[in-house]
Design a protein around this motif. Sequence first.
Motif, PDB file in Angstrom:
ATOM      1  N   HIS A 128      -7.329  10.010 -11.847  1.00  0.00           N
ATOM      2  CA  HIS A 128      -5.923   9.607 -11.740  1.00  0.00           C
ATOM      3  C   HIS A 128      -5.479   8.837 -12.974  1.00  0.00           C
ATOM      4  CE1 HIS A 128      -5.825   9.909  -7.052  1.00  0.00           C
ATOM      5  NE2 HIS A 128      -6.251  11.010  -7.647  1.00  0.00           N
ATOM      6  N   ILE A 144     -12.331   6.357   0.385  1.00  0.00           N
ATOM      7  CA  ILE A 144     -12.869   5.347  -0.517  1.00  0.00           C
ATOM      8  C   ILE A 144     -12.428   3.945  -0.110  1.00  0.00           C
ATOM      9  CG2 ILE A 144     -11.013   5.380  -2.243  1.00  0.00           C
ATOM     10  CD1 ILE A 144     -14.750   5.296  -3.071  1.00  0.00           C
ATOM     11  N   PHE A 145     -11.281   3.858   0.609  1.00  0.00           N
ATOM     12  CA  PHE A 145     -10.814   2.533   1.051  1.00  0.00           C
ATOM     13  C   PHE A 145     -11.756   1.916   2.082  1.00  0.00           C
ATOM     14  CE2 PHE A 145      -6.566   4.127  -0.407  1.00  0.00           C
ATOM     15  CZ  PHE A 145      -6.398   3.188  -1.411  1.00  0.00           C
ATOM     16  N   LEU A 180      -1.143  12.335  -4.777  1.00  0.00           N
ATOM     17  CA  LEU A 180      -0.479  11.164  -4.209  1.00  0.00           C
ATOM     18  C   LEU A 180       0.941  11.572  -3.800  1.00  0.00           C
ATOM     19  CD1 LEU A 180      -1.571   8.449  -6.777  1.00  0.00           C
ATOM     20  CD2 LEU A 180      -2.567   8.891  -4.548  1.00  0.00           C
ATOM     21  N   PRO A 181       1.571  10.944  -2.824  1.00  0.00           N
ATOM     22  CA  PRO A 181       1.038   9.851  -2.016  1.00  0.00           C
ATOM     23  C   PRO A 181      -0.025  10.305  -1.009  1.00  0.00           C
ATOM     24  CG  PRO A 181       3.248  10.442  -1.287  1.00  0.00           C
ATOM     25  CD  PRO A 181       2.968  11.247  -2.511  1.00  0.00           C
ATOM     26  N   ARG A 182      -1.037   9.481  -0.859  1.00  0.00           N
ATOM     27  CA  ARG A 182      -2.096   9.734   0.111  1.00  0.00           C
ATOM     28  C   ARG A 182      -2.467   8.405   0.744  1.00  0.00           C
ATOM     29  NH1 ARG A 182      -8.018  12.606  -0.691  1.00  0.00           N
ATOM     30  NH2 ARG A 182      -8.628  12.286   1.458  1.00  0.00           N
ATOM     31  N   PRO A 183      -1.893   8.102   1.900  1.00  0.00           N
ATOM     32  CA  PRO A 183      -2.085   6.775   2.473  1.00  0.00           C
ATOM     33  C   PRO A 183      -3.534   6.475   2.852  1.00  0.00           C
ATOM     34  CG  PRO A 183      -0.536   8.086   3.774  1.00  0.00           C
ATOM     35  CD  PRO A 183      -0.990   8.945   2.668  1.00  0.00           C
ATOM     36  N   HIS A 184      -4.268   7.494   3.330  1.00  0.00           N
ATOM     37  CA  HIS A 184      -5.636   7.220   3.771  1.00  0.00           C
ATOM     38  C   HIS A 184      -6.622   7.997   2.920  1.00  0.00           C
ATOM     39  CE1 HIS A 184      -4.094   5.044   7.119  1.00  0.00           C
ATOM     40  NE2 HIS A 184      -3.302   6.077   7.424  1.00  0.00           N
ATOM     41  N   HIS A 185      -7.474   7.259   2.228  1.00  0.00           N
ATOM     42  CA  HIS A 185      -8.524   7.885   1.444  1.00  0.00           C
ATOM     43  C   HIS A 185      -9.829   7.231   1.878  1.00  0.00           C
ATOM     44  CE1 HIS A 185     -11.001   9.072  -1.918  1.00  0.00           C
ATOM     45  NE2 HIS A 185     -10.058   9.919  -2.299  1.00  0.00           N
ATOM     46  N   SER A 203       2.502   1.749  -3.292  1.00  0.00           N
ATOM     47  CA  SER A 203       1.574   2.174  -4.349  1.00  0.00           C
ATOM     48  C   SER A 203       1.173   3.632  -4.166  1.00  0.00           C
ATOM     49  CB  SER A 203       0.331   1.296  -4.345  1.00  0.00           C
ATOM     50  OG  SER A 203      -0.526   1.673  -3.286  1.00  0.00           O
ATOM     51  N   LEU A 204       1.680   4.282  -3.112  1.00  0.00           N
ATOM     52  CA  LEU A 204       1.395   5.687  -2.800  1.00  0.00           C
ATOM     53  C   LEU A 204      -0.086   5.924  -2.540  1.00  0.00           C
ATOM     54  CD1 LEU A 204       3.532   7.450  -5.587  1.00  0.00           C
ATOM     55  CD2 LEU A 204       4.285   6.752  -3.335  1.00  0.00           C
ATOM     56  N   GLY A 205      -0.822   4.857  -2.227  1.00  0.00           N
ATOM     57  CA  GLY A 205      -2.253   5.007  -1.973  1.00  0.00           C
ATOM     58  C   GLY A 205      -3.058   5.116  -3.251  1.00  0.00           C
ATOM     59  N   TRP A 206      -2.631   4.396  -4.272  1.00  0.00           N
ATOM     60  CA  TRP A 206      -3.322   4.418  -5.560  1.00  0.00           C
ATOM     61  C   TRP A 206      -4.746   3.878  -5.409  1.00  0.00           C
ATOM     62  CZ3 TRP A 206      -2.445   6.398 -10.216  1.00  0.00           C
ATOM     63  CH2 TRP A 206      -3.150   5.897 -11.307  1.00  0.00           C
ATOM     64  N   THR A 207      -5.746   4.628  -5.912  1.00  0.00           N
ATOM     65  CA  THR A 207      -7.137   4.195  -5.779  1.00  0.00           C
ATOM     66  C   THR A 207      -7.730   3.736  -7.098  1.00  0.00           C
ATOM     67  OG1 THR A 207      -7.890   6.439  -6.186  1.00  0.00           O
ATOM     68  CG2 THR A 207      -7.625   5.787  -3.882  1.00  0.00           C
ATOM     69  N   HIS A 251       0.835  -1.202   0.000  1.00  0.00           N
ATOM     70  CA  HIS A 251       0.000   0.000   0.000  1.00  0.00           C
ATOM     71  C   HIS A 251       0.870   1.253   0.000  1.00  0.00           C
ATOM     72  CE1 HIS A 251      -3.372   2.589   0.622  1.00  0.00           C
ATOM     73  NE2 HIS A 251      -2.891   3.043   1.763  1.00  0.00           N
ATOM     74  N   GLY A 252       1.875   1.251   0.868  1.00  0.00           N
ATOM     75  CA  GLY A 252       2.782   2.401   0.929  1.00  0.00           C
ATOM     76  C   GLY A 252       3.493   2.622  -0.390  1.00  0.00           C
TER      77      GLY A 252
END
Lengths: 465, 182
Positions: free
Chosen positions: A219, B134-135, B127-132, A210-214, A207-208
Amino acid sequence: MSSEVKRDPDGQLPYISGHDLESVSNKIAAVTLRPMREMPKFWYAGLFIGVLLLQLLFYAIYKLIVTGTYIWGLNIPVGWGFAIINFVWWIGIGHAGTLISAILFLFKQDWRTSISRFAEAMTLFAVVCAGLFPLLHVGRPWLVYWLFPYPNTMGMWPQFRSPLLWDVFAVSTYATVSILFWFTGLVPDLATMRARATDVWAKKIYHGMSLGWTGSARHWHRYEIAYLLLAGLSTPLVLSVHSIVSLDFAVSLEPGWHTTIFPPYFVAGAIFAGFAMVLTFMIPVRHIFGMKDLLTERHLNNMCKVMLFSGLIVAYGYMMELFFGWYSGSVFERFMVLNRLLGPYDYTYWLLILCNVLVPQALWSYKVRTNPIAVFIICQFISVGMWLERFVIVIISLHRDFLDSSWAMYAGTRWDWAMYVGTMGLFLTLVFLFIRTLPFIAIFEMRELIHKDEHHDDEHHDDEH
Amino acid sequence: MEDILEAQTYGVVAEFAHPNEVLAAAHKAREAGYTVMDAYSPVPVHGLDEALGRKRSILAWLVFAGGLTGTLTGFGMQYWMAHINYPWNVGGRPTISWPAFIPVTFELTILFAALTCVFGMFALNGLPRPHHPIFNTPNFDRSAIDHYFLCIEAKDPQFDEEKVTAFLKECGPEAVNTITDA
């Protein structure tokens, strides 16, 4: 309709078959996420050999630093020995990765998808191996920052008219851009790894990374622009890097070096050697990890065609070198050609012709191109041949040039060989660690390929309704 | 203080199994007047971005500017170092022997453009954005494998949890969930 194998418009088998988005994601991610004890013996053996040879590299570097470059076989006139040969050999191998990921991307060659990630990783590792040689050849590697223009107490700057300085900029830019390209391609896959991982820490680490890829539409939009631009930037870059490497030779007045054919001939040689190295690893890996449905015989066929073509350009280069030597009318150039063909190192030249010109002609046959074992053997010939090519260029030109009172013979010492074999260990170690820790086939691009296929089908169905 | 600590509704998320469904849902949502929404997919779905009513990114222009900066930096650096700061006669050549300065200029152009491209893309994407939030969506892991998600966010001026949920349920999703930002 669904039961029969779909064929491309040109009647060929598809590059990928029998997979949907989920199965392809799981299959590739599984190589990395399976427990250690389930890794095949091949992987352990490869890593073991790599780490073993890596120790040799460490020892050779230690020995070099504490004693000095005289432990190498260098002399005057041969001031450029194995270090330059190996540098050019490795950096050439790296070029295949950028060619596959950038140039074939721009030409919309979908088959590149299965091999691009692996080839890009190889680019990085090859550049690392290549970079070690000039770094150590300077003799005092802790002063290597002297190569860069930085404000210093002497008030001096580097010589910007020197190809060696151009090389510093070309190789460091190439290394940086290759890392960026590789990482950018990895980000959506790291999100998939996060989704697939069951271990809490593995999930967090992926996760780290991937930089928090959603996977947000916004994006993806920017991502696709960035990827296309990077491919567009990498294409001229990769061509420039080996051109500049060749200028290290071509800009000098040395017989056999001072020719205009060098840049294109070096770039073709780089692609030739690089594809051989990609295939050397791809053939066992697809077999051991059961990836034959993603890395098909058609991939082998295509890659062999590229190899055959670049090999022919290289062969043309060899011919032209002989022609230029004769046509120049210069007594030194003519002597250099004769010395190559009949001199004390003539066997290296004829072996080179055997490895790089004669053996690859077997690739004209479709049966050979789709036979993994035959291709693997030919690739070994090419790798050896490309190393010999640089030996012929560097050593044979230098050891007998203008002044016959300064002629000398050259041979690599055991430390030269230890360094060379040691970098192979470094390369193997990095490749096998990479296979274990990151997806070695670009998962999201494979999904995209399937997605395109499915989408195409949908349109077809809509017509039927 | 209390309302900061308390979880706020982030939006309502619908999960789809097929890219055409999420595309249709996005079009429908836009026609229904929703503006603040986003879709999440395992592959880039072409047309989705337009369906959500977004304009083309300025990234390409940033990269052009980055490249131009690299060109000027590269040439300027060599001009200043070799001609102004430390002019040095090498074999009687002019101190501004510009053709010899092209390789370094070219490499720096590519370097600056590529750095702008990658860092610009991540910066524009936040990004980087550890907490979103949507998760927090149940089953969101599949957005990185084979499912497609459409989120109508609470920031939307028309947002009403029940109405949005009802609207999304009409689009044929696998599931509809309300998620919070905590």
